[in-house]
Write a protein that holds these residues in place. Structure first.
Motif, short mmCIF file in Angstrom:
data_model
loop_
_atom_site.label_atom_id
_atom_site.label_comp_id
_atom_site.label_asym_id
_atom_site.label_seq_id
_atom_site.Cartn_x
_atom_site.Cartn_y
_atom_site.Cartn_z
N PHE A 7 104.94 25.05 45.51
CA PHE A 7 104.78 24.69 44.10
C PHE A 7 103.78 23.54 43.91
O PHE A 7 103.26 23.36 42.82
CB PHE A 7 106.12 24.29 43.49
N HIS A 8 103.54 22.78 44.97
CA HIS A 8 102.74 21.55 44.83
C HIS A 8 101.50 21.54 45.72
O HIS A 8 100.87 20.50 45.90
CB HIS A 8 103.63 20.35 45.16
N ALA A 9 101.13 22.71 46.25
CA ALA A 9 100.00 22.79 47.18
C ALA A 9 98.72 22.25 46.55
O ALA A 9 98.36 22.62 45.44
CB ALA A 9 99.79 24.23 47.62
N GLY A 10 98.06 21.38 47.28
CA GLY A 10 96.79 20.85 46.82
C GLY A 10 96.89 19.77 45.77
O GLY A 10 95.87 19.38 45.17
N ASN A 11 98.08 19.22 45.54
CA ASN A 11 98.20 18.16 44.54
C ASN A 11 97.72 16.82 45.11
O ASN A 11 97.25 16.74 46.25
CB ASN A 11 99.62 18.08 43.98
N SER A 12 97.83 15.77 44.32
CA SER A 12 97.31 14.46 44.76
C SER A 12 98.00 13.98 46.03
O SER A 12 97.36 13.35 46.89
CB SER A 12 97.48 13.43 43.64
N ALA A 13 99.29 14.26 46.17
CA ALA A 13 100.02 13.85 47.38
C ALA A 13 99.45 14.52 48.61
O ALA A 13 99.31 13.90 49.67
CB ALA A 13 101.51 14.17 47.22
N ASP A 14 99.11 15.81 48.49
CA ASP A 14 98.51 16.53 49.62
C ASP A 14 97.15 15.94 49.99
O ASP A 14 96.81 15.84 51.17
CB ASP A 14 98.35 18.01 49.27
N VAL A 15 96.36 15.58 48.99
CA VAL A 15 95.04 15.03 49.27
C VAL A 15 95.17 13.74 50.08
O VAL A 15 94.48 13.54 51.09
CB VAL A 15 94.25 14.76 47.97
N VAL A 16 96.06 12.85 49.65
CA VAL A 16 96.26 11.59 50.37
C VAL A 16 96.83 11.85 51.76
O VAL A 16 96.31 11.36 52.77
CB VAL A 16 97.19 10.65 49.58
N LYS A 17 97.91 12.64 51.83
CA LYS A 17 98.56 12.91 53.11
C LYS A 17 97.60 13.53 54.11
O LYS A 17 97.52 13.09 55.27
CB LYS A 17 99.75 13.86 52.88
N HIS A 18 96.87 14.54 53.71
CA HIS A 18 96.02 15.26 54.66
C HIS A 18 94.76 14.48 55.00
O HIS A 18 94.29 14.54 56.14
CB HIS A 18 95.70 16.65 54.12
N SER A 19 94.23 13.72 54.06
CA SER A 19 93.08 12.85 54.38
C SER A 19 93.47 11.83 55.45
O SER A 19 92.72 11.60 56.41
CB SER A 19 92.60 12.11 53.12
N LEU A 20 94.64 11.22 55.28
CA LEU A 20 95.08 10.21 56.24
C LEU A 20 95.51 10.84 57.56
O LEU A 20 95.31 10.24 58.63
CB LEU A 20 96.21 9.37 55.65
N LEU A 21 96.07 12.04 57.52
CA LEU A 21 96.45 12.71 58.76
C LEU A 21 95.23 13.03 59.61
O LEU A 21 95.24 12.84 60.84
CB LEU A 21 97.21 13.99 58.42
N ILE A 22 94.16 13.50 58.97
CA ILE A 22 92.92 13.75 59.70
C ILE A 22 92.41 12.47 60.35
O ILE A 22 92.06 12.44 61.53
CB ILE A 22 91.85 14.33 58.75
N ALA A 23 92.37 11.39 59.56
CA ALA A 23 91.86 10.12 60.08
C ALA A 23 92.72 9.59 61.22
O ALA A 23 92.21 9.04 62.21
CB ALA A 23 91.79 9.09 58.94
N LEU A 24 94.04 9.75 61.10
CA LEU A 24 94.96 9.26 62.12
C LEU A 24 94.77 10.00 63.45
O LEU A 24 94.63 9.38 64.51
CB LEU A 24 96.40 9.43 61.63
N VAL A 25 94.74 11.33 63.38
CA VAL A 25 94.59 12.12 64.62
C VAL A 25 93.23 11.85 65.26
O VAL A 25 93.13 11.70 66.49
CB VAL A 25 94.80 13.62 64.34
N ARG A 26 92.20 11.76 64.46
CA ARG A 26 90.86 11.49 65.02
C ARG A 26 90.80 10.11 65.66
O ARG A 26 90.10 9.93 66.66
CB ARG A 26 89.81 11.65 63.92
N ALA A 27 91.51 9.14 65.10
CA ALA A 27 91.55 7.82 65.73
C ALA A 27 92.24 7.89 67.09
O ALA A 27 91.79 7.26 68.06
CB ALA A 27 92.28 6.83 64.81
#
Length: 276
Positions: A7-27
């Motif tokens: 119901f909430h796919a692609g909402n603002s929470a997803d943008v923040v969560k997935h942006s930070l998840l990418i940055a975290l794993v790459r670090a």
């Protein structure tokens, strides 16, 4: 709160969560050693933004579509990861955390996914069949505790429940405490919705009592003041974030805040150590 991914796919929470998840794993991948990535509440893995459930809320308009319209290059990695599952310029499909994590895998890394709902687990297996990910259908908290420490020296556990159960926060707190005793140096990411400050303050006090030395808090508040009874934003607790991630965090958070602030609101993203 019932927060089903579809119901909430692609909402603002997803943008923040997935942006930070990418940055975290790459670090973490700045070091060559293998990583085990574990997603305890994996969902379906891929969501149709034009489908019934996503259209019912329309939240992607204020989330991923705003991120795609924003020119800030700090959001490029996030946009590229979403674009990777789409054919056109504007996203029609939204990748869940499993698909984001799969894109980040190196040959030496391992991806373990778990989804308890049988229908969602069936869909997840189909969506992830080309990735080599292991898919489990177990109680999320039992799996979390069973999988740590992982076989690789380092790893990340992503905990992203729908908060359907009234005891969800209590189960997270208890499992985190037990997992930390088994795997004190492990990295854990816990996502949560922000509905009211009082409930969240109480939970933070409970988490402080666990005594984890490095527990980072990131909160994205959509509105300039609390809106009682509605979804106000979302946050992440991150245990043992790597130094490279925390150093790069302030400009990333500002880019996300600017891209996602609702009309008429500045919004706010704050971060800090929970023990401070």
């Amino acid at each position: 709160m019932n927060y089903r991914h579809s119901f909430h796919a692609g909402n603002s929470a997803d943008v923040v969560k997935h942006s930070l998840l990418i940055a975290l794993v790459r670090a973490l991948q700045l070091k060559e050693g293998a990583l085990t990535l574990i997603d305890t509440h994996a969902g379906c893995g891929l969501y149709d933004l034009g489908g019934d459930q996503a259209q019912r809320t329309g939240e992607a308009v204020q989330g991923v579509l705003r991120a795609f319209a924003d020119p800030n290059p700090l959001l490029d990695d996030y946009r590229a990861a979403v674009q990777a599952v789409n054919a056109g310029d504007e996203p029609q499909l939204y990748p869940g955390s499993p698909r984001f994590l799969a894109q980040l895998l190196r040959p030496q890394d391992i991806l373990i996914l778990n989804e308890k709902h049988p229908e969602d687990a069936y869909t997840l297996r189909g969506v992830m069949r080309d990735t080599g990910a292991a898919v489990h259908e177990r109680d999320a908290y039992e799996l979390w505790l069973a999988m740590v420490p992982p076989r690789t020296a380092r790893g990340v556990v992503v905990v992203d429940p729908p908060y359907e159960q009234t005891d969800e926060r209590a189960r997270i707190t208890a499992t985190l405490a037990a997992a930390h005793r088994k795997w004190a140096h492990g990295v854990t990411v816990i996502w949560y919705p922000l509905k009211d400050q009082a409930t969240h303050w109480k939970w933070k006090q409970q988490l402080r009592r666990i005594g984890i030395p490095k527990l980072l808090l990131v909160e994205h508040w959509l509105y300039d003041s609390e809106q009682p009874g509605i979804y106000n934003g979302a946050g992440l607790f991150i245990v043992n974030p790597p130094y490279a991630f925390t150093q790069a965090l302030p400009p990333m958070l500002e880019a996300l805040r600017a891209a996602l602030a609702p009309e008429g609101h500045r919004g706010e993203i704050i971060s800090g150590w929970l023990g401070d």
